[in-house]
Design a protein around this motif. Structure first.
Motif, PDB file in Angstrom:
ATOM      1  N   ILE A  21     -31.673 -64.117 -43.424  1.00 42.68           N
ATOM      2  CA  ILE A  21     -33.013 -63.628 -43.743  1.00 42.68           C
ATOM      3  C   ILE A  21     -33.525 -64.297 -45.015  1.00 42.68           C
ATOM      4  CG2 ILE A  21     -34.365 -61.605 -44.433  1.00 42.68           C
ATOM      5  CD1 ILE A  21     -32.354 -59.948 -42.697  1.00 42.68           C
ATOM      6  N   ASN A  22     -32.683 -64.337 -46.036  1.00 42.14           N
ATOM      7  CA  ASN A  22     -33.102 -64.957 -47.297  1.00 42.14           C
ATOM      8  C   ASN A  22     -33.366 -66.449 -47.130  1.00 42.14           C
ATOM      9  OD1 ASN A  22     -32.986 -62.531 -48.675  1.00 42.14           O
ATOM     10  ND2 ASN A  22     -30.854 -62.816 -49.271  1.00 42.14           N
ATOM     11  N   MET A  23     -32.537 -67.118 -46.325  1.00 41.98           N
ATOM     12  CA  MET A  23     -32.782 -68.535 -46.072  1.00 41.98           C
ATOM     13  C   MET A  23     -34.097 -68.700 -45.316  1.00 41.98           C
ATOM     14  SD  MET A  23     -30.346 -71.521 -44.516  1.00 41.98           S
ATOM     15  CE  MET A  23     -30.248 -70.927 -42.845  1.00 41.98           C
ATOM     16  N   GLY A  24     -34.354 -67.819 -44.359  1.00 43.95           N
ATOM     17  CA  GLY A  24     -35.625 -67.857 -43.637  1.00 43.95           C
ATOM     18  C   GLY A  24     -36.803 -67.675 -44.571  1.00 43.95           C
ATOM     19  N   ASN A  25     -36.680 -66.750 -45.516  1.00 43.34           N
ATOM     20  CA  ASN A  25     -37.763 -66.538 -46.478  1.00 43.34           C
ATOM     21  C   ASN A  25     -37.996 -67.780 -47.336  1.00 43.34           C
ATOM     22  OD1 ASN A  25     -38.106 -63.926 -45.538  1.00 43.34           O
ATOM     23  ND2 ASN A  25     -36.846 -63.013 -47.124  1.00 43.34           N
ATOM     24  N   ALA A  26     -36.913 -68.432 -47.749  1.00 43.26           N
ATOM     25  CA  ALA A  26     -37.046 -69.656 -48.549  1.00 43.26           C
ATOM     26  C   ALA A  26     -37.683 -70.771 -47.720  1.00 43.26           C
ATOM     27  CB  ALA A  26     -35.681 -70.083 -49.084  1.00 43.26           C
ATOM     28  N   LEU A  27     -37.277 -70.887 -46.464  1.00 49.12           N
ATOM     29  CA  LEU A  27     -37.854 -71.905 -45.582  1.00 49.12           C
ATOM     30  C   LEU A  27     -39.339 -71.629 -45.332  1.00 49.12           C
ATOM     31  CD1 LEU A  27     -34.871 -72.125 -43.104  1.00 49.12           C
ATOM     32  CD2 LEU A  27     -35.742 -74.040 -44.475  1.00 49.12           C
ATOM     33  N   LYS A  28     -39.681 -70.372 -45.127  1.00 51.25           N
ATOM     34  CA  LYS A  28     -41.081 -69.994 -44.919  1.00 51.25           C
ATOM     35  C   LYS A  28     -41.904 -70.336 -46.148  1.00 51.25           C
ATOM     36  CE  LYS A  28     -43.990 -65.953 -44.105  1.00 51.25           C
ATOM     37  NZ  LYS A  28     -44.648 -65.986 -45.398  1.00 51.25           N
ATOM     38  N   TYR A  29     -41.377 -70.038 -47.320  1.00 52.07           N
ATOM     39  CA  TYR A  29     -42.063 -70.350 -48.577  1.00 52.07           C
ATOM     40  C   TYR A  29     -42.353 -71.845 -48.690  1.00 52.07           C
ATOM     41  CZ  TYR A  29     -43.004 -70.726 -53.567  1.00 52.07           C
ATOM     42  OH  TYR A  29     -43.574 -71.007 -54.773  1.00 52.07           O
ATOM     43  N   LYS A  30     -41.430 -72.660 -48.183  1.00 51.25           N
ATOM     44  CA  LYS A  30     -41.608 -74.119 -48.210  1.00 51.25           C
ATOM     45  C   LYS A  30     -42.492 -74.617 -47.076  1.00 51.25           C
ATOM     46  CE  LYS A  30     -38.128 -75.877 -51.043  1.00 51.25           C
ATOM     47  NZ  LYS A  30     -38.508 -76.967 -51.897  1.00 51.25           N
ATOM     48  N   GLY A  31     -42.921 -73.725 -46.178  1.00 51.85           N
ATOM     49  CA  GLY A  31     -43.798 -74.114 -45.084  1.00 51.85           C
ATOM     50  C   GLY A  31     -43.080 -74.527 -43.820  1.00 51.85           C
ATOM     51  N   ASN A  32     -41.770 -74.352 -43.782  1.00 47.38           N
ATOM     52  CA  ASN A  32     -40.974 -74.705 -42.605  1.00 47.38           C
ATOM     53  C   ASN A  32     -40.876 -73.497 -41.669  1.00 47.38           C
ATOM     54  OD1 ASN A  32     -40.406 -77.325 -43.590  1.00 47.38           O
ATOM     55  ND2 ASN A  32     -38.765 -76.489 -44.862  1.00 47.38           N
ATOM     56  N   ASP A  34     -40.944 -73.074 -38.342  1.00 45.63           N
ATOM     57  CA  ASP A  34     -40.040 -73.106 -37.192  1.00 45.63           C
ATOM     58  C   ASP A  34     -38.590 -72.870 -37.613  1.00 45.63           C
ATOM     59  OD1 ASP A  34     -42.052 -73.484 -35.304  1.00 45.63           O
ATOM     60  OD2 ASP A  34     -41.976 -75.666 -35.498  1.00 45.63           O
ATOM     61  N   LEU A  35     -38.189 -73.482 -38.724  1.00 47.35           N
ATOM     62  CA  LEU A  35     -36.829 -73.277 -39.214  1.00 47.35           C
ATOM     63  C   LEU A  35     -36.647 -71.857 -39.736  1.00 47.35           C
ATOM     64  CD1 LEU A  35     -36.114 -76.668 -41.019  1.00 47.35           C
ATOM     65  CD2 LEU A  35     -35.223 -75.870 -38.827  1.00 47.35           C
ATOM     66  N   ALA A  36     -37.684 -71.309 -40.349  1.00 43.52           N
ATOM     67  CA  ALA A  36     -37.618 -69.926 -40.820  1.00 43.52           C
ATOM     68  C   ALA A  36     -37.433 -68.984 -39.632  1.00 43.52           C
ATOM     69  CB  ALA A  36     -38.880 -69.571 -41.602  1.00 43.52           C
ATOM     70  N   ILE A  37     -38.211 -69.185 -38.591  1.00 45.35           N
ATOM     71  CA  ILE A  37     -38.105 -68.347 -37.386  1.00 45.35           C
ATOM     72  C   ILE A  37     -36.706 -68.456 -36.784  1.00 45.35           C
ATOM     73  CG2 ILE A  37     -38.938 -68.117 -35.004  1.00 45.35           C
ATOM     74  CD1 ILE A  37     -41.774 -68.841 -36.207  1.00 45.35           C
ATOM     75  N   ALA A  38     -36.166 -69.664 -36.745  1.00 45.45           N
ATOM     76  CA  ALA A  38     -34.806 -69.848 -36.222  1.00 45.45           C
ATOM     77  C   ALA A  38     -33.789 -69.093 -37.080  1.00 45.45           C
ATOM     78  CB  ALA A  38     -34.467 -71.337 -36.170  1.00 45.45           C
ATOM     79  N   ALA A  60     -43.677 -64.760 -40.376  1.00 46.82           N
ATOM     80  CA  ALA A  60     -43.638 -66.189 -40.036  1.00 46.82           C
ATOM     81  C   ALA A  60     -44.466 -66.468 -38.779  1.00 46.82           C
ATOM     82  CB  ALA A  60     -42.197 -66.645 -39.842  1.00 46.82           C
ATOM     83  N   LEU A  61     -44.367 -65.599 -37.800  1.00 49.70           N
ATOM     84  CA  LEU A  61     -45.152 -65.784 -36.572  1.00 49.70           C
ATOM     85  C   LEU A  61     -46.647 -65.656 -36.865  1.00 49.70           C
ATOM     86  CD1 LEU A  61     -42.858 -63.760 -34.163  1.00 49.70           C
ATOM     87  CD2 LEU A  61     -43.332 -66.223 -34.016  1.00 49.70           C
ATOM     88  N   LYS A  62     -47.000 -64.728 -37.750  1.00 54.84           N
ATOM     89  CA  LYS A  62     -48.409 -64.578 -38.154  1.00 54.84           C
ATOM     90  C   LYS A  62     -48.901 -65.870 -38.805  1.00 54.84           C
ATOM     91  CE  LYS A  62     -49.049 -62.217 -41.866  1.00 54.84           C
ATOM     92  NZ  LYS A  62     -49.450 -62.938 -43.045  1.00 54.84           N
ATOM     93  N   ASP A  63     -48.105 -66.408 -39.721  1.00 58.68           N
ATOM     94  CA  ASP A  63     -48.495 -67.640 -40.405  1.00 58.68           C
ATOM     95  C   ASP A  63     -48.610 -68.812 -39.434  1.00 58.68           C
ATOM     96  OD1 ASP A  63     -48.514 -66.182 -42.716  1.00 58.68           O
ATOM     97  OD2 ASP A  63     -46.734 -67.127 -43.584  1.00 58.68           O
TER      98      ASP A  63
END
Length: 105
Positions: A21-32, A34-38, A60-63
């Motif tokens: 979850i935390n890695m997903g949040n970091a990936l989302k913050y960076k604009g990634n 698809d990787l965040a969702i994964a 992430a899906l909203k964004d």
């Protein structure tokens, strides 16, 4: 740096949903998105009823523009944790945005 730290944590403990979850949040913050969702999906494979994982997936899906899927994720979050106020607020916001008044609580 944070993403690498989460990857290391996952290598040490691959069943640690919070790390995904935390890695997903970091990936989302960076604009990634698809990787965040994964990453959120991995967390949910480990803990299917993790309210915050469903909530983060919804964000992430909203964004990404997948509003119906985001609402579904917020619903899952609320089902797991009925008092998850942020999931409720985001769900209502998206329902209003797409003019879906059928499931307004």
């Amino acid at each position: 740096a944070a993403i690498d730290s989460y990857k290391q944590a996952i290598k040490i403990k691959p069943d640690h949903a919070e790390a995904y979850i935390n890695m997903g949040n970091a990936l989302k913050y960076k604009g990634n998105l698809d990787l965040a969702i994964a990453s959120y999906k991995q967390a949910l494979n480990i803990q299917p009823n993790h309210a915050d994982a469903h909530y983060s997936m919804g964000n992430a899906l909203k964004d990404k523009g997948s509003l119906d899927l985001a609402i579904g994720s917020y619903n899952k979050s609320i089902n797991c944790k009925p008092d998850h106020q942020l999931a409720r607020v985001n769900k209502l916001y998206l329902q209003a945005r797409i003019c879906d008044w059928t499931a307004i609580e």
